[in-house]
Each structure stands twice: as C-alpha cells, then as structure tokens.
Design a protein around this motif. Sequence first.
Motif, PDB file in Angstrom:
ATOM      1  N   ASN A 147     -17.407 -19.501 138.057  1.00 33.87           N
ATOM      2  CA  ASN A 147     -16.785 -20.791 138.410  1.00 33.87           C
ATOM      3  C   ASN A 147     -15.423 -20.573 139.076  1.00 33.87           C
ATOM      4  OD1 ASN A 147     -15.415 -19.962 136.014  1.00 33.87           O
ATOM      5  ND2 ASN A 147     -14.839 -22.093 135.573  1.00 33.87           N
ATOM      6  N   GLY A 207     -21.549 -27.773 132.469  1.00 35.97           N
ATOM      7  CA  GLY A 207     -22.413 -28.683 133.215  1.00 35.97           C
ATOM      8  C   GLY A 207     -21.798 -29.264 134.463  1.00 35.97           C
ATOM      9  N   ASP A 208     -20.481 -29.376 134.519  1.00 35.26           N
ATOM     10  CA  ASP A 208     -19.844 -29.939 135.718  1.00 35.26           C
ATOM     11  C   ASP A 208     -19.076 -28.878 136.504  1.00 35.26           C
ATOM     12  OD1 ASP A 208     -17.782 -29.599 133.906  1.00 35.26           O
ATOM     13  OD2 ASP A 208     -16.934 -31.606 134.149  1.00 35.26           O
ATOM     14  N   SER A 209     -19.380 -27.610 136.259  1.00 32.69           N
ATOM     15  CA  SER A 209     -18.753 -26.520 137.002  1.00 32.69           C
ATOM     16  C   SER A 209     -19.525 -26.209 138.272  1.00 32.69           C
ATOM     17  CB  SER A 209     -18.694 -25.244 136.148  1.00 32.69           C
ATOM     18  OG  SER A 209     -17.773 -25.357 135.087  1.00 32.69           O
ATOM     19  N   THR A 210     -18.797 -25.851 139.324  1.00 31.05           N
ATOM     20  CA  THR A 210     -19.396 -25.276 140.526  1.00 31.05           C
ATOM     21  C   THR A 210     -19.409 -23.766 140.344  1.00 31.05           C
ATOM     22  OG1 THR A 210     -18.681 -27.054 142.002  1.00 31.05           O
ATOM     23  CG2 THR A 210     -19.116 -24.908 143.001  1.00 31.05           C
ATOM     24  N   PRO A 235     -22.601 -29.071 141.126  1.00 35.52           N
ATOM     25  CA  PRO A 235     -23.229 -29.913 140.107  1.00 35.52           C
ATOM     26  C   PRO A 235     -23.493 -31.336 140.593  1.00 35.52           C
ATOM     27  CG  PRO A 235     -20.885 -29.687 139.661  1.00 35.52           C
ATOM     28  CD  PRO A 235     -21.195 -28.752 140.804  1.00 35.52           C
ATOM     29  N   GLU A 236     -24.639 -31.865 140.185  1.00 41.85           N
ATOM     30  CA  GLU A 236     -24.889 -33.291 140.396  1.00 41.85           C
ATOM     31  C   GLU A 236     -24.166 -34.109 139.337  1.00 41.85           C
ATOM     32  OE1 GLU A 236     -28.999 -34.238 140.783  1.00 41.85           O
ATOM     33  OE2 GLU A 236     -29.227 -33.161 142.686  1.00 41.85           O
ATOM     34  N   GLN A 237     -23.806 -33.467 138.207  1.00 41.86           N
ATOM     35  CA  GLN A 237     -23.014 -34.132 137.190  1.00 41.86           C
ATOM     36  C   GLN A 237     -21.588 -34.315 137.720  1.00 41.86           C
ATOM     37  OE1 GLN A 237     -26.397 -32.434 136.195  1.00 41.86           O
ATOM     38  NE2 GLN A 237     -24.735 -30.941 136.340  1.00 41.86           N
ATOM     39  N   LEU A 265     -29.771 -30.794 133.343  1.00 46.43           N
ATOM     40  CA  LEU A 265     -28.612 -30.636 134.203  1.00 46.43           C
ATOM     41  C   LEU A 265     -29.081 -30.113 135.554  1.00 46.43           C
ATOM     42  CD1 LEU A 265     -26.102 -28.976 131.704  1.00 46.43           C
ATOM     43  CD2 LEU A 265     -26.267 -31.389 132.344  1.00 46.43           C
ATOM     44  N   ARG A 266     -28.438 -30.586 136.628  1.00 46.90           N
ATOM     45  CA  ARG A 266     -28.884 -30.226 137.975  1.00 46.90           C
ATOM     46  C   ARG A 266     -27.706 -29.800 138.852  1.00 46.90           C
ATOM     47  NH1 ARG A 266     -32.334 -34.508 136.513  1.00 46.90           N
ATOM     48  NH2 ARG A 266     -34.554 -33.911 136.618  1.00 46.90           N
ATOM     49  N   TRP A 267     -27.983 -28.822 139.702  1.00 52.72           N
ATOM     50  CA  TRP A 267     -27.028 -28.344 140.694  1.00 52.72           C
ATOM     51  C   TRP A 267     -27.728 -28.245 142.048  1.00 52.72           C
ATOM     52  CZ3 TRP A 267     -27.052 -26.800 135.678  1.00 52.72           C
ATOM     53  CH2 TRP A 267     -25.833 -26.694 134.994  1.00 52.72           C
TER      54      TRP A 267
END
Length: 367
Positions: A147, A207-210, A235-237, A265-267
């Motif tokens: 990240n 979950g919200d990390s690139t 992240p899509e989150q 969770l989705r990226w």
Amino acid sequence: MEDDTERADPGTGTEVSRRGVLLGLAAVGGIAAVDVGGFLYAKGWLTPDALTSSRIADRFEQLNGKHEGFRRNHAKGLSATGYFESNGAGAAVSTAVVFQPGRVPVAGRFSLSGSLPGATDANATVRGLGLQFTLPNGEQWRTAMLNLPVFLDSTPEGFYERLLASKPVAGTGKPDPEKMAAFLAGHPETAAAMQIVRQHPPTSGFGDSTFRGLNAFGVTDAAGVTAAVRWMLVPEQSPESADQAQPGKNYLFDALIRAVATAPLRWRLMLTIGEPGDQTNDATKAWPAGRRTIDVGTVTIDSVQTEGPGNARDINFDPLVLPVGITPSDDPLLNARSAVYARSFTRRSGEPAQPSAISVEEVLDAR
C-alpha cells in the motif's frame, strides 16, 4: 533474469534450474517456488562479500528474532480466496491468458510488514496483498503488492543497508537516529521516496487500501510489441482516513474479517503503461502523471481464512512467476525478491508450523 540458466547460491553451493523448479511445482499444484539460488548484483557473486538471499533472510531474523514456521518478512497475515473477472481490455497490450475475458480463481494473503508474527497492528505499518491467479491453461501469475506509492529502495544493497540502519536500539525500541541519518545521507533515493510516502497517508484498513506492484514489468501484445507496465489494485470500497489506532492488538485484521463476512471486497486491476524514458529499473521513482491507464477487470475477495495447511500460508508470492505475455523488467529488486522469498519459504517449510495470531473463527464468534 535467465530462468533456464543454472545458478549457484554462494551460501549453499546448490545449483538449480529455476524454470525447472517452477514447472515441476506447477505440476503438483504450484503452491510454492523453492528456488534456493542466490542473486548477483553489482560487484559480482562468488566473492566473500556477495549479498545473498541467506544474508538478507538472516538480517530479518537478527532484527526481531527467529520465529519458526513464519515468513521472514510479512510474518503476520491472513489467507484469502476469491476470483478475478477480466473484462478483456488487457488483451490490447498483452497476450497473457489472464487478460482474456472471463473469470479465474485467486488465492491471496493480506499481511503487515515485519518479522514479528504477533506484532500489534498499527496504521503506519506497511500493508501487503499477495495474489496468485490460477489460469485455465495451467499457468499461474503471482504478484506481491504494497500500500505504498513507491518502494523505499532501488537496489538489494540499499534494502539490506536500510535493514542494518533500522535495527531497534535497546531501551528505545527505535532505530539509532545517527545511523539512520547516515544511511539516508548516502541514499538520497530512499530519502526522496520517504517524502513521497509521507504524502500518501494510509487509509483506515486493508479493504480501502490501494495496493501497487511497484516494480516495472513488460507486456507483449499479439503483434509482438512490448511495453513497460506497472499495476495496482484500486478499491471499490470508499477510502476512509486512518486518524488513530483502534482498540485491539489485531484491529486491522479483525476489521477485514468482519467486512468480508458482511460482503465481498472488490478492487479494480489497473495497468499503467510506461512511455520511452520512464524508468523501469528503479522502484523508488514514480512515473509521470497522465500515463495511459487501462482498467482490465475486478479482483473480488469473498472469503478469508485463518492461516493453515493448504491455504495461502504456503504460497510463495514470487514476483517472477509470470504467465506468457508478461515478462520481468531490468529492475534488480525482482531477482532479489524472488531469491529471498524462496529462501524464506525453504526455511519455514523445514520448521515446526506455528499457529497464527489471527483466528477468523474467534473474531466471528465474538460479534
């Protein structure tokens, strides 16, 4: 790196054919690459002061002790499974099967940097995500991402020297400031990379990390044209700020477990295409803004597992396990990472397995 050449590790004298090892492992499930070869950089190998995979693995053990059965770095982790849904857009730049339209399974591992498997979670600790894509033609693609916007070192030597400089001092638990200052004075590329990292504060959790691959690779299209590429998972989150630590020793992992139990969770997997002049051999340098970026599909994580036999605990996320259509660049860190990951795997696979500090079942039962 020449996969078909025979190489000897100065620390062991063992000769291996790297491609032969990988193909053999693929035939039995491909859960780990155990290349025990060392790597060469700059002054040559088979010399007394050669930097080897053993020396780097030793350094991790010396920093925070030896923890049998665990990775020498990114020791604290959580296994995961899911899938990648390709939209076909990546086929414009690469013949790799993974970029053809369709869905393939992925096995993954979320982790925190460091050699302590029971370390307390902290927002500032570097987060990792390793993925293994299993392709319908029998190939695999493995990638280990962080990240961070850039890596902190440009060479294996620089990485090793930073480990030396960052050894905690007894009494403070922090690096000796004079040693670190001397290291940074001799490594302006690391000092500059640290400034870039500081401008990209961490988000609230995994979950919200690139996550970025950081090293450059090559992609070759159907016409035989090869271009430089870097990839990242966006992240899509919706990202949230990480203002302060949360209660609990494993709060980052606990939050991840609860999130996946609620919804997948989705990226988005994004390929950034380099242009002539963009550096491919220095992971401390970001490419200029405005480079062509291709959205090639979605990685979905729909299950996480306590680390144990048969899941991602036993996968070596070797960055040189690549499908046809993706090739290594001239970045010296790639050979080094591959060799050190293999050395870590070889050591831990011969040691008694220890239980993970993170239990999915305990977290879900406590809800």
